[in-house]
Each structure stands twice: as structure tokens, then as C-alpha cells.
Design an enzyme around this catalytic site. Structure first.
Site, PDB file in Angstrom:
ATOM      1  N   ASP A  49      18.080  25.795  -6.922  1.00 55.19           N
ATOM      2  CA  ASP A  49      18.152  25.149  -5.605  1.00 55.19           C
ATOM      3  C   ASP A  49      19.112  25.868  -4.660  1.00 55.19           C
ATOM      4  O   ASP A  49      18.791  26.114  -3.500  1.00 55.19           O
ATOM      5  CB  ASP A  49      18.570  23.684  -5.743  1.00 55.19           C
ATOM      6  CG  ASP A  49      17.437  22.785  -6.210  1.00 55.19           C
ATOM      7  OD1 ASP A  49      16.271  23.139  -5.972  1.00 55.19           O
ATOM      8  OD2 ASP A  49      17.719  21.734  -6.814  1.00 55.19           O
TER       9      ASP A  49
ATOM     10  N   TYR B 184      12.451  18.429   4.890  1.00 56.11           N
ATOM     11  CA  TYR B 184      11.333  19.173   5.478  1.00 56.11           C
ATOM     12  C   TYR B 184      10.199  18.264   5.948  1.00 56.11           C
ATOM     13  O   TYR B 184       9.219  18.733   6.519  1.00 56.11           O
ATOM     14  CB  TYR B 184      10.794  20.226   4.507  1.00 56.11           C
ATOM     15  CG  TYR B 184      10.345  19.697   3.163  1.00 56.11           C
ATOM     16  CD1 TYR B 184       9.057  19.216   2.969  1.00 56.11           C
ATOM     17  CD2 TYR B 184      11.212  19.691   2.083  1.00 56.11           C
ATOM     18  CE1 TYR B 184       8.646  18.735   1.742  1.00 56.11           C
ATOM     19  CE2 TYR B 184      10.814  19.215   0.848  1.00 56.11           C
ATOM     20  CZ  TYR B 184       9.537  18.745   0.677  1.00 56.11           C
ATOM     21  OH  TYR B 184       9.141  18.263  -0.540  1.00 56.11           O
TER      22      TYR B 184
ATOM     23  N   LYS C 208      17.049  15.774 -13.659  1.00 49.55           N
ATOM     24  CA  LYS C 208      17.764  17.050 -13.606  1.00 49.55           C
ATOM     25  C   LYS C 208      18.983  17.092 -14.531  1.00 49.55           C
ATOM     26  O   LYS C 208      19.333  18.157 -15.038  1.00 49.55           O
ATOM     27  CB  LYS C 208      18.201  17.354 -12.167  1.00 49.55           C
ATOM     28  CG  LYS C 208      17.055  17.726 -11.239  1.00 49.55           C
ATOM     29  CD  LYS C 208      17.586  18.121  -9.870  1.00 49.55           C
ATOM     30  CE  LYS C 208      16.467  18.657  -8.986  1.00 49.55           C
ATOM     31  NZ  LYS C 208      16.984  19.160  -7.698  1.00 49.55           N
TER      32      LYS C 208
ATOM     33  N   SER D 166       5.043  21.274  -4.661  1.00 52.61           N
ATOM     34  CA  SER D 166       5.227  22.374  -5.618  1.00 52.61           C
ATOM     35  C   SER D 166       3.920  22.893  -6.231  1.00 52.61           C
ATOM     36  O   SER D 166       3.757  24.113  -6.374  1.00 52.61           O
ATOM     37  CB  SER D 166       6.207  21.959  -6.717  1.00 52.61           C
ATOM     38  OG  SER D 166       7.493  21.760  -6.175  1.00 52.61           O
TER      39      SER D 166
ATOM     40  N   GLY E 108      22.738  15.581  -5.320  1.00 53.92           N
ATOM     41  CA  GLY E 108      22.276  16.681  -6.158  1.00 53.92           C
ATOM     42  C   GLY E 108      22.058  17.979  -5.409  1.00 53.92           C
ATOM     43  O   GLY E 108      22.497  19.046  -5.846  1.00 53.92           O
TER      44      GLY E 108
ATOM     45  N   SER F 260      12.697  17.323 -11.051  1.00 57.50           N
ATOM     46  CA  SER F 260      13.280  16.674  -9.897  1.00 57.50           C
ATOM     47  C   SER F 260      13.834  15.333 -10.371  1.00 57.50           C
ATOM     48  O   SER F 260      13.871  15.053 -11.571  1.00 57.50           O
ATOM     49  CB  SER F 260      12.240  16.521  -8.786  1.00 57.50           C
ATOM     50  OG  SER F 260      12.875  16.169  -7.579  1.00 57.50           O
TER      51      SER F 260
END
Length: 284
Positions: free
Chosen positions: A107, A229, A71, A22, A132, A67
Site C-alpha cells: 500500500d 477514489y 490484513k 482489483s 490502516g 483487505s
């Protein structure tokens, strides 16, 4: 990057978080849009969460991303929640509007924006997992007009998953079908009638395992997505592509949820194409 007395901070707050991509995304965006901002990663203990949220006001920050595991824990410290954050029961973005702290969850929006030439309205989706990320995708799909959702979890997780789906139905009137992942014939039947298949589990992060059996046959028009990812191509995605299906990894979701947060903070559009190129060069 310009840093001076007028620079405003944003941060991602989690534990662990030092590995986060991020800061790379947001600092590129600040630079590309000539925004006087800086984005950092804060790895904090749970006992420091209240003070961390208070610092958003104290230091006149843009806001924060969150994160795991914060959350849900952050919600009592906020002034307002957006519709999707209330529905999901989790916040990944806090926006500081003149000292008023508003919680959002970007998200789900980020996930659907990363899908090429695809809209979920009127479509059928099969979703693997109910954590989540899955909840955010579920809620956003319902808000966007999905026609049918089949959620598959391991049989041992059925009892834990059902209350959230019941709550979703109470709030939206939409019934989500819950199925056990071990029932392969049911999984095949649901996938056969779906437009979108999503792996929202962590299975595949090891680069070796897949959440579904390889003998499952995919319909030609099915779009397949994985929220993972790293690795860039999971066994799940490799398997889908081997059947000729279009398949998308989770890097786009990461970018587009960040773009949603960036716009909420700054009022500016993130230059996603430019940053996507930098991301794929660095992390592919």
C-alpha cells in the site's frame, strides 16, 4: 482470457469485497502480459481465513491480496513477513514461493508511486488519519527517508494512536508528531511547512464532507493527495484545486499497489499506463 488446466489463481480476500476493482485491474494485467492467470474476489467469514490461506498452497496459487478485516488476522498463518509488513503490522499481499507464504504490504509503495514527479525523501508530510492506510503510508515514508511527519487525528483518537507511533519510533528511531485535528492553528502551521498533505481518513466518501476547514491556506508548492477514489473528486481535492494546488485521488494508489503485488507474483511489470486508461474510462 485463456483458462485451462495450467491457469493459476490469485484472489482478493475480505468482507465485504464484491464491489472490488482489483479483479478488473489484475485480469487486465494477466491478459496484457500473456500470463496464464485469473483473479477473483473471495468474500469470506473470519472462521474460513485459515483454510483460505491453506488453499494458496493446496491449489498452487500465485497468492492473495487482503483487505479489511483480514490484513492483521492473516499474519499468524504466514511463514515470513517483509520489512514493511512487519513495521506496519499488516499484510495486503501474500506471495506463494514454492509453498512458502510471504506477507508483504504494498500500500505505501503504491501510494508514493502514484504521486506525479514527487519523492518523499527529505520532505515534510502532514497526514490526516491513523488507520490502516495511514499506517502503511507512514511506514513507507520513514523507510524512504522522509524528514518530518505530522499526524492529525481527532482528539478522541489520540490515546489509541500513540502506541503505534511509539512502536514505530522504537523500531526506526523516527519520531512522528501527533496532533489533534481540532487545533486548527496547529494544523495550519504544519501544513504551511509541508511538501505533502494526505487525507487518509474516510471523510469525503459521501461526496460532501471534508476533513479540514475551508479557511486553511495551502502553500503554493504543496502536493495534496486523498486515498479515496470514489467519488473521483472529493470535496477535499476540489478545495485544494480551487487554491491552485496539484491534487491526486486514491485510484492511482489502488493501481500501483496492485502493480507491486503483480510483480511479486509473476516477476512481470504491470502495464500501468494502459490499465490506468481503462480504469479512468470505467470509473471516472
Amino acid at each position: 482470457m485463456k483458462l485451462d488446466g495450467y491457469t493459476r489463481l490469485a484472489a482478493v480476500v475480505a468482507n465485504p469485497i464484491k464491489h472490488s476493482i482489483s479483479p478488473f485491474i489484475h485480469n487486465r494485467a494477466f491478459e496484457a502480459t500473456a500470463t496464464n492467470g485469473a483473479y477473483v474476489a473471495w468474500e469470506i467469514e473470519a472462521s474460513d481465513l485459515a483454510e483460505t490461506v491453506a488453499n494458496i498452497r493446496r491449489y498452487q496459487m500465485f497468492g492473495i491480496n487482503l483487505s479489511m478485516p483480514y490484513k492483521e488476522q492473516v499474519i499468524p498463518y504466514l511463514d515470513e513477513l517483509s520489512d514493511e509488513a512487519r513495521l506496519i503490522g499488516a499484510v495486503n499481499t501474500v506471495v506463494n514461493e514454492n509453498g512458502n507464504l510471504i506477507g508483504y504490504n504494498t500500500d505505501g509503495k503504491g501510494f508514493f508511486k502514484c504521486l506525479p514527479s514527487f519523492t518523499i525523501s527529505g520532505k515534510k508530510m502532514t497526514l490526516l488519519g491513523a488507520g490502516g492506510a495511514a499506517k502503511s503510508i507512514l511506514a513507507q515514508a520513514i523507510l524512504d527517508g522522509v524528514s518530518q511527519i505530522s499526524v492529525f487525528v481527532r482528539s478522541v483518537s489520540m490515546e489509541k494512536t500513540r502506541p503505534y507511533l511509539d512502536k514505530l519510533q522504537e523500531q526506526t528511531g523516527f519520531k512522528v508528531d501527533l496532533c489533534a485535528l481540532e487545533y486548527v492553528s496547529e494544523l495550519q502551521a504544519r501544513i504551511a511547512e509541508s511538501d505533502l498533505l494526505v487525507n487518509a481518513t474516510s471523510v469525503g466518501m459521501d461526496g460532501q464532507s471534508s476533513p479540514v476547514p475551508e479557511n486553511i491556506v495551502l502553500p503554493e508548492t504543496l502536493l495534496v493527495a486523498d486515498i479515496i477514489y470514489q467519488p473521483f473528486e472529493t470535496p477535499f481535492l476540489k478545495w485544494a484545486r480551487s487554491q491552485g494546488n496539484p491534487a491526486v485521488n486514491g485510484l492511482g494508489m489502488l493501481l500501483y499497489q496492485a502493480a507491486e503485488a503483480f510483480q511479486l507474483w509473476t516477476g512481470k511489470e504491470m502495464p500501468t499506463e494502459e490499465i490506468w486508461q481503462s480504469l479512468t474510462e470505467k470509473y471516472q
